[in-house]
Design a protein around this motif. Structure first.
Motif, PDB file in Angstrom:
ATOM      1  N   TYR A 168     -93.898   3.381  94.452  1.00 46.10           N
ATOM      2  CA  TYR A 168     -93.166   2.712  93.299  1.00 46.10           C
ATOM      3  C   TYR A 168     -93.537   3.645  91.442  1.00 46.10           C
TER       4      TYR A 168
ATOM      5  N   GLN B 263     -92.992   3.726  87.301  1.00 43.38           N
ATOM      6  CA  GLN B 263     -93.087   3.257  85.827  1.00 43.38           C
ATOM      7  C   GLN B 263     -93.255   4.311  85.042  1.00 43.38           C
TER       8      GLN B 263
ATOM      9  N   THR C 170     -97.697  -1.964  92.247  1.00 50.62           N
ATOM     10  CA  THR C 170     -97.018  -2.550  92.636  1.00 50.62           C
ATOM     11  C   THR C 170     -96.045  -3.444  92.622  1.00 50.62           C
ATOM     12  N   ALA C 171     -95.118  -3.247  93.539  1.00 45.11           N
ATOM     13  CA  ALA C 171     -93.094  -3.573  93.228  1.00 45.11           C
ATOM     14  C   ALA C 171     -93.215  -4.260  92.103  1.00 45.11           C
TER      15      ALA C 171
ATOM     16  N   GLN D 223     -94.637  -2.753  88.467  1.00 45.20           N
ATOM     17  CA  GLN D 223     -94.176  -1.697  88.004  1.00 45.20           C
ATOM     18  C   GLN D 223     -93.098  -1.868  87.057  1.00 45.20           C
TER      19      GLN D 223
END
Length: 802
Positions: free
Chosen positions: A551, A553, A597-598, A601
């Motif tokens: 992931y 961000q 987490t999915a 993010q």
């Protein structure tokens, strides 16, 4: 891999610890004695140096001190913290002229209390609580909350972030500053409740030699060393060191064996260009203490089991539990006075942090048969499934506590981190016409990376008795990823049982502020900081039942700050401050169990806003300092950590903490020192964005009232029969442990005392007593468990200074 192998590889050098303690006790140098109140011809600086005080001083605002109404001739009490520096170039004013509430723990207070850690120092600051490890990550280390908001990534040392996850010893501290409220304009992302800045001991001109040895309850042995040597007229070297071994009074099996060293050298002392190079190393082998569980009767309020008769000494871990850390930081700080109006600073730090962590997270719950806690189940039944009902129904002897945690963890892991940060800043004093300016600007670049390797036990850690726990688990084996891939900790959100977790974060920030004096007494300061935050997270290897995940961000944030200051005299300031801060969900790279987490993010960061009005007054020739602040702190998009899964998630909660903070510190009368604080809070969940929060409820961990007080009096100073006596109280009202306000920790009340005697100007003996009434208090808090604080204990100290 066996328990014996793990311990042989990871246990720090106990012989070195003992040797350093012995060396510190027998050397001819010894630890600093308590600073005595300065007279009218001598003022004592924070570092302990005496300076002539026969000239009229001006502050940074070019105001002369106005004390014509004062009749006393005692000046510059070392307990008056208003003129202590904040300790970083981006905030060049002292606590007096900083337009935010700043609590400072001075050196003289830490000496009198025989403070040995950052946690002990911060007990003097209202609004700070500690939390224990949580979820599958078991964070542990120093985990503080300021005004109820997480500050685990807001610990700084000389203005640079300390990324490590460890329990910090205070052997090389000069003083500690706590800047309350959002401060992202200065520090960058984070600082919802505030920031903690440690100011370290650095080289100074002149030679000094100090050492001390302490021993007492709980097999406590501690030695410290502080040597300063002047090499030439502008260069000096300083070495501080520590060796410490202790058990914890009132807790079974808990101990800490640690040692540390912090050499530093300073060039250009007293010159326009100076440079300080510092190195720090601390090695610690300790047992993590997850405390005791909270039990909640149906429809009632949950309290720690120790409030219902369970022994405070009970520890629910196993002999495999360890928290071993090795931390290294090297720091360079350059100061260049380019011209009378411009000073440039460049501060850089690199850090390497190693850690092996293994803990048993207890669970005393009421789960149904066949609960989904896979690693906690035996033939489909969780051993803790009837723990609460057994205990509360009078069948306490049958109550069993599970030790594998809510998701089959935390399982052991090895953590390796490294970080680097560089802050370049400039401070300019100039005029445009008749208007004066103080302009501060610069950039801040920081990078941190975290690598974790998970281990797994070959079988479940068997449950243990709630009333009479045992740490021994016969036949338990510990293996790496390839041995037990299907028994690795089960990371939530479909990630599965993974061997490696890797995280990294890069933050690039630019900051600028300008303080403008509209009149001699009235000034306005406005500034902002722009940050671009990029972070990554991946979980790989281990079980093939779920795919590897990765992931990322990216966040760009702007955080403003505006202050209005009225300073009719140098010893009086009234101010108003408005500031904002942001905290991306992925900020806690090194000390969070699962940064992203999915789903999370793409979550928006927490956003906080502060409104504060206050006054600061240094009275009676700087003998006593008074502060008062009214504040309102609002936070949106609050995050929570699930105590069962360890997931960090955005809740859309809106929280507000508002209240009053007061402090007074200094020399009340000659030889009589006092340090006191009080906080009145109204912490409210103004919008419950999830089912795990209560609309209109009280923010977890935040008390309505909190106060500290410490006083000392020196009898017959400089006489052969001299004696210093002192004592204090720490009080915190009871707090809720969860956002639903269903679990509660009772009030904390602790009475401490000290007595000391100086043999001459060089030698001192002292005795400190902690928790005199042996009250059952709780230091570290979490949603479903708390950690009992130290019981009644005594510590003897002998020290010398040359």
């Amino acid at each position: 891999m066996t328990e014996k192998t793990i311990r042989q590889k990871l246990r720090p050098f106990s012989l070195l610890t003992a040797s350093m303690a012995l060396a510190c006790a027998t050397t001819s140098a010894h630890a600093a004695q308590d600073t005595v109140p300065a007279t009218d011809t001598q003022a004592t600086t924070p570092s302990g140096d005496a300076k002539a005080n026969n000239t009229k001083k001006q502050d940074a605002y070019n105001h002369e001190a106005e004390h014509g109404f004062d009749v006393t001739h005692v000046t510059a009490s070392p307990m008056n913290v208003l003129h202590e520096s904040i300790g970083l170039s981006r905030m060049p004013q002292d606590a007096m002229h900083t337009p935010q509430n700043v609590n400072v723990v001075p050196q003289v207070l830490m000496q009198q209390q025989n403070v040995k850690s950052l946690d002990e120092a911060l007990k003097n600051v209202p609004g700070i609580t500690a939390s224990v490890g949580e979820g599958e990550g078991g964070m542990a280390g120093d985990q503080f909350l300021i005004r109820g908001f997480a500050a685990q990534n807001d610990i700084y040392e000389n203005g640079l972030r300390d990324f490590g996850v460890y329990a910090r010893d205070s052997f090389y501290y000069d003083h500690v500053s706590v800047i309350k409220g959002p401060s992202s304009e200065v520090f960058g992302n984070g600082t919802t409740g505030g920031a903690i800045n440690i100011v370290t001991k650095t080289p100074h001109l002149g030679n000094s030699y100090q050492a001390s040895f302490s021993g007492g309850s709980g097999s406590y042995y501690r030695g410290t060393l502080d040597v300063n040597y002047q090499i030439n007229s502008t260069t000096a070297f300083r070495l501080t060191g520590m060796g410490n071994e202790n058990n914890v009074v009132g807790r079974d099996y808990i101990y800490s064996h640690r040692w540390g060293i912090a050499p530093s050298i300073a060039f250009g002392l007293g010159k326009k260009v100076s440079f300080v190079l510092e190195y720090f190393h601390q090695n610690d082998n300790r047992i993590p203490d997850y405390g005791v569980p909270v039990v909640t009767p149906t429809g009632g309020i949950g309290y720690p089991v120790t409030e219902r008769g369970v022994k405070r000494t009970n520890w629910y871990g196993t002999t495999y539990d360890q928290d071993n850390t090795s931390d290294d930081m090297i720091t360079g700080r350059l100061t260049a006075k380019v011209s009378p109006i411009l000073t440039l600073y460049n501060d850089m730090r690199g850090g390497i942090f190693h850690r092996y962590f293994s803990a048993s997270q207890e669970a005393c719950s009421n789960f149904s048969s066949g609960a989904t806690l896979t690693n906690n189940t035996f033939n489909g039944v969780a051993p803790s499934s009837t723990c609460q009902s057994d205990y509360l129904s009078g069948n306490a002897a049958s109550a069993q506590v599970a030790r594998n945690g809510g998701v089959g963890g935390p399982e052991p892991y090895r953590q390796s981190d490294w970080s680097i940060q560089d802050v370049f800043s400039g401070v300019a004093h100039l005029k445009t016409g008749h208007i004066r300016h103080e302009i501060i600007g610069g950039f801040d670049i920081e990078y941190v990376t975290d690598h974790r390797q998970n281990y797994a036990y070959g079988s479940n850690r068997a449950s243990t008795s709630l009333l009479d726990p045992s740490p021994y688990v016969p036949g338990l084996t510990l293996g790496d990823c390839s041995q037990y891939p299907n028994r690795l900790v089960n990371i939530g959100n479909g990630v599965g049982r993974k061997c490696y977790k890797d995280s990294s974060a890069l933050d690039v920030g630019f900051f600028l502020s300008d303080q403008v004096w509209l009149t001699k007494n009235l000034s306005v300061k406005a500034g902002f900081r722009w940050d671009h935050w990029n972070s990554t997270y991946s979980a790989t290897g281990g079980s093939t039942a779920t795919p590897d995940v990765s992931y990322g961000q990216n966040e760009t944030t702007i955080n403003p700050s505006v202050s209005l200051m009225y300073t009719p005299r140098s010893n009086l300031m009234v101010y108003f401050n408005w500031s904002e801060s942001t905290t991306p969900l992925s900020l806690y790279v090194t000390n969070s169990s699962e940064p992203m987490t999915a789903k999370s993010q793409s979550a928006a960061p927490e956003r906080s806003r502060l409104y504060e009005v206050g006054a600061k007054y240094s009275a009676f020739h700087d003998r006593i300092g008074f502060t008062a602040a009214l504040f309102r702190l609002e936070k949106n998009n609050s995050t929570q950590t699930d105590p069962t899964t360890g997931d960090v998630s955005a809740t859309s909660d809106q929280e507000r903490n508002q209240g009053l903070e007061l402090s007074v510190s200094g020399t009340l009368l000659r030889n009589w020192m006092f340090y006191g604080t009080y906080a009145l809070y109204d912490p409210t969940i103004t919008k419950a964005g999830s089912t795990s929060s209560k609309q209109g409820g009280q923010i977890q961990y935040v008390p309505h009232n909190q106060a500290t007080a410490w006083t000392s009096y020196e009898i017959a100073p400089r006489k052969p029969w001299n004696m210093t006596i002192g004592g204090g109280i720490t009080w915190r009202q009871g707090v809720w442990l969860d956002q639903l306000n269903t679990n509660r920790a009772p009030a904390t009340v602790e009475f401490d005392a000290m007595v000391a005697h100086h043999f001459n100007n060089n030698w001192k003996v002292a005795m400190n007593a902690y928790n005199l009434d042996n009250r059952l208090n709780y230091g570290s808090l979490f949603t479903n468990r708390v950690t009992p604080s130290v019981g009644r204990s005594f510590l003897f100290n002998i020290s010398a200074q040359y």
